[in-house]
Write a protein that holds these residues in place. Structure first.
Motif, PDB file in Angstrom:
ATOM      1  N   MET A  28       0.848  -1.184   0.000  1.00  0.00           N
ATOM      2  CA  MET A  28       0.000   0.000   0.000  1.00  0.00           C
ATOM      3  C   MET A  28       0.883   1.233   0.000  1.00  0.00           C
ATOM      4  SD  MET A  28      -2.809   1.289   2.792  1.00  0.00           S
ATOM      5  CE  MET A  28      -1.580   2.303   3.621  1.00  0.00           C
ATOM      6  N   THR A  29       0.528   2.201  -0.822  1.00  0.00           N
ATOM      7  CA  THR A  29       1.283   3.447  -0.868  1.00  0.00           C
ATOM      8  C   THR A  29       0.325   4.630  -0.799  1.00  0.00           C
ATOM      9  OG1 THR A  29       1.245   3.490  -3.300  1.00  0.00           O
ATOM     10  CG2 THR A  29       3.152   2.436  -2.235  1.00  0.00           C
ATOM     11  N   PHE A  30       0.846   5.756  -0.308  1.00  0.00           N
ATOM     12  CA  PHE A  30       0.055   6.987  -0.208  1.00  0.00           C
ATOM     13  C   PHE A  30       0.782   8.075  -0.970  1.00  0.00           C
ATOM     14  CE2 PHE A  30      -1.054  10.952   2.164  1.00  0.00           C
ATOM     15  CZ  PHE A  30      -2.382  11.014   1.781  1.00  0.00           C
ATOM     16  N   GLU A  31       0.062   8.701  -1.881  1.00  0.00           N
ATOM     17  CA  GLU A  31       0.621   9.744  -2.731  1.00  0.00           C
ATOM     18  C   GLU A  31      -0.047  11.069  -2.361  1.00  0.00           C
ATOM     19  OE1 GLU A  31       0.516  10.817  -7.518  1.00  0.00           O
ATOM     20  OE2 GLU A  31      -0.012   8.799  -6.822  1.00  0.00           O
ATOM     21  N   LEU A  32       0.715  11.976  -1.768  1.00  0.00           N
ATOM     22  CA  LEU A  32       0.182  13.283  -1.394  1.00  0.00           C
ATOM     23  C   LEU A  32       0.210  14.195  -2.614  1.00  0.00           C
ATOM     24  CD1 LEU A  32      -0.891  15.024   0.918  1.00  0.00           C
ATOM     25  CD2 LEU A  32       1.469  15.695   1.411  1.00  0.00           C
ATOM     26  N   GLN A  33      -0.976  14.668  -3.031  1.00  0.00           N
ATOM     27  CA  GLN A  33      -1.084  15.462  -4.253  1.00  0.00           C
ATOM     28  C   GLN A  33      -1.095  16.964  -4.002  1.00  0.00           C
ATOM     29  OE1 GLN A  33      -4.758  13.291  -5.488  1.00  0.00           O
ATOM     30  NE2 GLN A  33      -3.723  13.176  -7.474  1.00  0.00           N
ATOM     31  N   ALA A  34      -1.718  17.391  -2.926  1.00  0.00           N
ATOM     32  CA  ALA A  34      -1.834  18.820  -2.648  1.00  0.00           C
ATOM     33  C   ALA A  34      -2.085  19.028  -1.167  1.00  0.00           C
ATOM     34  CB  ALA A  34      -2.961  19.444  -3.471  1.00  0.00           C
ATOM     35  N   GLU A  35      -1.669  20.182  -0.664  1.00  0.00           N
ATOM     36  CA  GLU A  35      -1.911  20.549   0.730  1.00  0.00           C
ATOM     37  C   GLU A  35      -2.242  22.026   0.794  1.00  0.00           C
ATOM     38  OE1 GLU A  35       0.110  20.060   5.178  1.00  0.00           O
ATOM     39  OE2 GLU A  35       1.179  19.415   3.371  1.00  0.00           O
ATOM     40  N   CYS A  36      -3.281  22.343   1.542  1.00  0.00           N
ATOM     41  CA  CYS A  36      -3.693  23.739   1.709  1.00  0.00           C
ATOM     42  C   CYS A  36      -2.709  24.442   2.635  1.00  0.00           C
ATOM     43  CB  CYS A  36      -5.111  23.799   2.281  1.00  0.00           C
ATOM     44  SG  CYS A  36      -5.653  25.457   2.737  1.00  0.00           S
ATOM     45  N   PRO A  37      -2.018  25.483   2.171  1.00  0.00           N
ATOM     46  CA  PRO A  37      -1.023  26.142   3.029  1.00  0.00           C
ATOM     47  C   PRO A  37      -1.626  26.877   4.214  1.00  0.00           C
ATOM     48  CG  PRO A  37      -1.295  27.340   0.955  1.00  0.00           C
ATOM     49  CD  PRO A  37      -2.061  26.064   0.816  1.00  0.00           C
ATOM     50  N   GLU A  38      -2.903  27.253   4.095  1.00  0.00           N
ATOM     51  CA  GLU A  38      -3.548  28.004   5.173  1.00  0.00           C
ATOM     52  C   GLU A  38      -4.028  27.102   6.298  1.00  0.00           C
ATOM     53  OE1 GLU A  38      -7.588  30.682   5.658  1.00  0.00           O
ATOM     54  OE2 GLU A  38      -6.369  30.957   3.860  1.00  0.00           O
ATOM     55  N   THR A  39      -4.468  25.879   5.960  1.00  0.00           N
ATOM     56  CA  THR A  39      -5.091  25.015   6.965  1.00  0.00           C
ATOM     57  C   THR A  39      -4.369  23.691   7.187  1.00  0.00           C
ATOM     58  OG1 THR A  39      -6.523  23.883   5.368  1.00  0.00           O
ATOM     59  CG2 THR A  39      -7.344  25.950   6.313  1.00  0.00           C
ATOM     60  N   GLY A  40      -3.687  23.158   6.195  1.00  0.00           N
ATOM     61  CA  GLY A  40      -3.119  21.816   6.300  1.00  0.00           C
ATOM     62  C   GLY A  40      -4.007  20.729   5.728  1.00  0.00           C
ATOM     63  N   ALA A  41      -5.149  21.086   5.127  1.00  0.00           N
ATOM     64  CA  ALA A  41      -5.999  20.095   4.471  1.00  0.00           C
ATOM     65  C   ALA A  41      -5.232  19.451   3.322  1.00  0.00           C
ATOM     66  CB  ALA A  41      -7.274  20.759   3.949  1.00  0.00           C
ATOM     67  N   ARG A  42      -5.424  18.128   3.144  1.00  0.00           N
ATOM     68  CA  ARG A  42      -4.633  17.367   2.196  1.00  0.00           C
ATOM     69  C   ARG A  42      -5.520  16.640   1.182  1.00  0.00           C
ATOM     70  NH1 ARG A  42      -0.169  14.602   5.240  1.00  0.00           N
ATOM     71  NH2 ARG A  42      -1.254  12.609   4.933  1.00  0.00           N
TER      72      ARG A  42
ATOM     73  N   GLU B 259     -13.999  20.191   9.417  1.00  0.00           N
ATOM     74  CA  GLU B 259     -13.046  20.774  10.356  1.00  0.00           C
ATOM     75  C   GLU B 259     -11.837  19.871  10.594  1.00  0.00           C
ATOM     76  OE1 GLU B 259     -13.012  23.886  11.518  1.00  0.00           O
ATOM     77  OE2 GLU B 259     -14.668  24.109  10.093  1.00  0.00           O
ATOM     78  N   ASN B 260     -12.035  18.564  10.515  1.00  0.00           N
ATOM     79  CA  ASN B 260     -10.888  17.671  10.707  1.00  0.00           C
ATOM     80  C   ASN B 260     -10.069  17.502   9.437  1.00  0.00           C
ATOM     81  OD1 ASN B 260     -10.814  16.703  13.548  1.00  0.00           O
ATOM     82  ND2 ASN B 260     -12.916  16.115  13.095  1.00  0.00           N
ATOM     83  N   VAL B 261     -10.699  17.602   8.268  1.00  0.00           N
ATOM     84  CA  VAL B 261      -9.914  17.692   7.036  1.00  0.00           C
ATOM     85  C   VAL B 261      -9.025  18.932   7.094  1.00  0.00           C
ATOM     86  CG1 VAL B 261     -10.069  18.192   4.553  1.00  0.00           C
ATOM     87  CG2 VAL B 261     -11.379  16.318   5.531  1.00  0.00           C
ATOM     88  N   ALA B 262      -9.567  20.028   7.622  1.00  0.00           N
ATOM     89  CA  ALA B 262      -8.781  21.259   7.758  1.00  0.00           C
ATOM     90  C   ALA B 262      -7.577  21.074   8.672  1.00  0.00           C
ATOM     91  CB  ALA B 262      -9.662  22.388   8.287  1.00  0.00           C
ATOM     92  N   ARG B 263      -7.589  20.017   9.471  1.00  0.00           N
ATOM     93  CA  ARG B 263      -6.476  19.727  10.379  1.00  0.00           C
ATOM     94  C   ARG B 263      -5.638  18.541   9.907  1.00  0.00           C
ATOM     95  NH1 ARG B 263     -10.531  22.419  12.580  1.00  0.00           N
ATOM     96  NH2 ARG B 263     -10.130  23.826  14.326  1.00  0.00           N
TER      97      ARG B 263
END
Length: 376
Positions: A1-15, A261-265
């Motif tokens: 299993m692998t996880f590929e991080l595509q984008a992250e919100c610089p203001e909140t940390g949402a991924r 709210e938890n996606v935002a974290r």
């Protein structure tokens, strides 16, 4: 299993990311409908996949161990073919039952001895046997056995239970790495961060579990009585410790607002019984807010349940018809209401993912966080 991080919100940390498993790729953030005993109540797998776009389901190790049982699951080739679901499956370990069935169990260092709720027979879950049971289920993502505590415990008790959770995780991973999957696909194992609402204990838990070098990490022990802001703060400080390149799964949470709210974290995966459970009692989640469909004002309301959702059940049936089904105690109500609530949850996750990828998540959060839980 692998996880590929595509984008992250610089203001909140949402991924936004891609979780690749042998049964398919999950686009995160994602909500997992709960199929406790191998079925999402009142909703067929084809509806989940084709109509709702569900990418991953959750099953429950405790309940599946009781029925149909490990022997049946091994004979039929695991839960995937048994329930006719070809996508990824995550199973929790039964740790929640350690918490919720307090009158029917005894916890020791070895594990948990249950008096099961079906026939009163005793069974024992250990960190090792829980891995073996999930091997039999064939889930793509397995959970370690943990000791969950109420939000009301003091710090000393939270620290004691977390220390046992960490020791159990170490035992589970040793057994996991010494055994092989039964059905030819890879099974990941996630440890669970505990520590109630105490920041120091949460940090200690996450730091200890990092030593296991797991493919992903779960955050447990929340949505068990604490205030929402306390939950959010606990998730945020935990995710400060957890690695950026692994998926983060918040267990048993929650309302549409909780998801946002938890996606935002920085959370990637969620599950909760709320969409289907609340549907059964008459509460609908819609893009206009929450609706008590039993209310008399819907008796002749011929408007669609939720025109904004591109789902047959939501756009075809009227509020008046759905209210009629509740009054007539018709089983069809369960299907329509459950599909509506799941559709809203899946719409929320897809909308957040698009907003993160397009760099507009803060605006989405401002518009929808309160709106989805207001009374419609």
């Amino acid at each position: 299993m692998t996880f590929e991080l595509q984008a992250e919100c610089p203001e909140t940390g949402a991924r936004a990311g891609l979780l690749h498993t042998d049964h398919g790729t999950v686009e995160t953030p994602m909500f997992m409908p709960v199929g406790t005993v191998g079925s999402v109540k009142a909703v067929a797998p084809r509806t989940l996949r084709d109509d709702l776009g569900v990418q991953i389901l959750l099953g429950n190790t405790y309940h599946l161990a009781l029925r149909p049982g490990r022997d049946v699951l091994r004979t039929v080739g695991g839960l995937h073919p048994f329930m006719q679901w070809d996508g990824p499956i995550l199973t929790d370990s039964g740790g929640f039952q350690v918490f919720s069935l307090a009158d029917l169990r005894k916890v020791t260092e070895e594990g948990v001895r249950f008096r099961n709720h079906l026939d009163g027979q005793y069974l024992t879950f250990t960190p090792e046997s829980v891995v073996d049971t999930q091997r039999d289920i064939g889930s793509d993502i397995m959970m370690v056995l943990d000791e969950l505590t109420p939000a009301t415990v003091d710090e000393a008790e939270a620290r004691r239970a977390n220390a046992r959770t960490v020791r159990w995780a170490e035992r589970a991973f040793a057994h996991y790495r010494a055994t092989e999957p039964h059905y030819g696909h890879h099974q990941a194992l996630f440890p669970i961060v505990q520590g109630a609402v105490f920041p120091d204990v949460r940090r200690e838990s996450a730091e200890a579990l990092l030593q296991l070098d797991a493919e992903g990490y779960a955050i447990g022990g929340l949505a068990v009585g604490e205030e929402a802001e306390v939950m959010y703060d606990t998730v945020a400080l935990t995710n400060e410790v957890l690695p950026q390149d692994r998926p983060r799964y918040l267990m048993g949470v929650g309302t549409p607002q909780n998801l946002i709210e938890n996606v935002a974290r920085g959370v990637d995966l969620f599950d909760c019984v709320m969409p289907t459970r609340n549907a059964r009692t008459g509460t609908l989640f819609t893009t206009d807010g929450t609706v008590n469909i039993k209310n008399a004002r819907f008796k002749t309301d011929t408007s669609a349940i939720d025109e904004a959702l591109d789902v047959y059940h939501s756009r075809t049936f009227s509020k008046a018809y759905l209210r009629h089904l509740t009054k007539a105690n018709e089983p069809l109500y369960m299907e329509i209401a459950s599909v509506q609530n799941l559709a809203l949850y899946l719409w929320t996750m897809r909308s957040m993912r698009a907003a993160i990828l397009e760099g507009r998540f803060p605006a989405f959060r401002r518009e929808w966080s309160d709106r989805l839980v207001q009374k419609a």
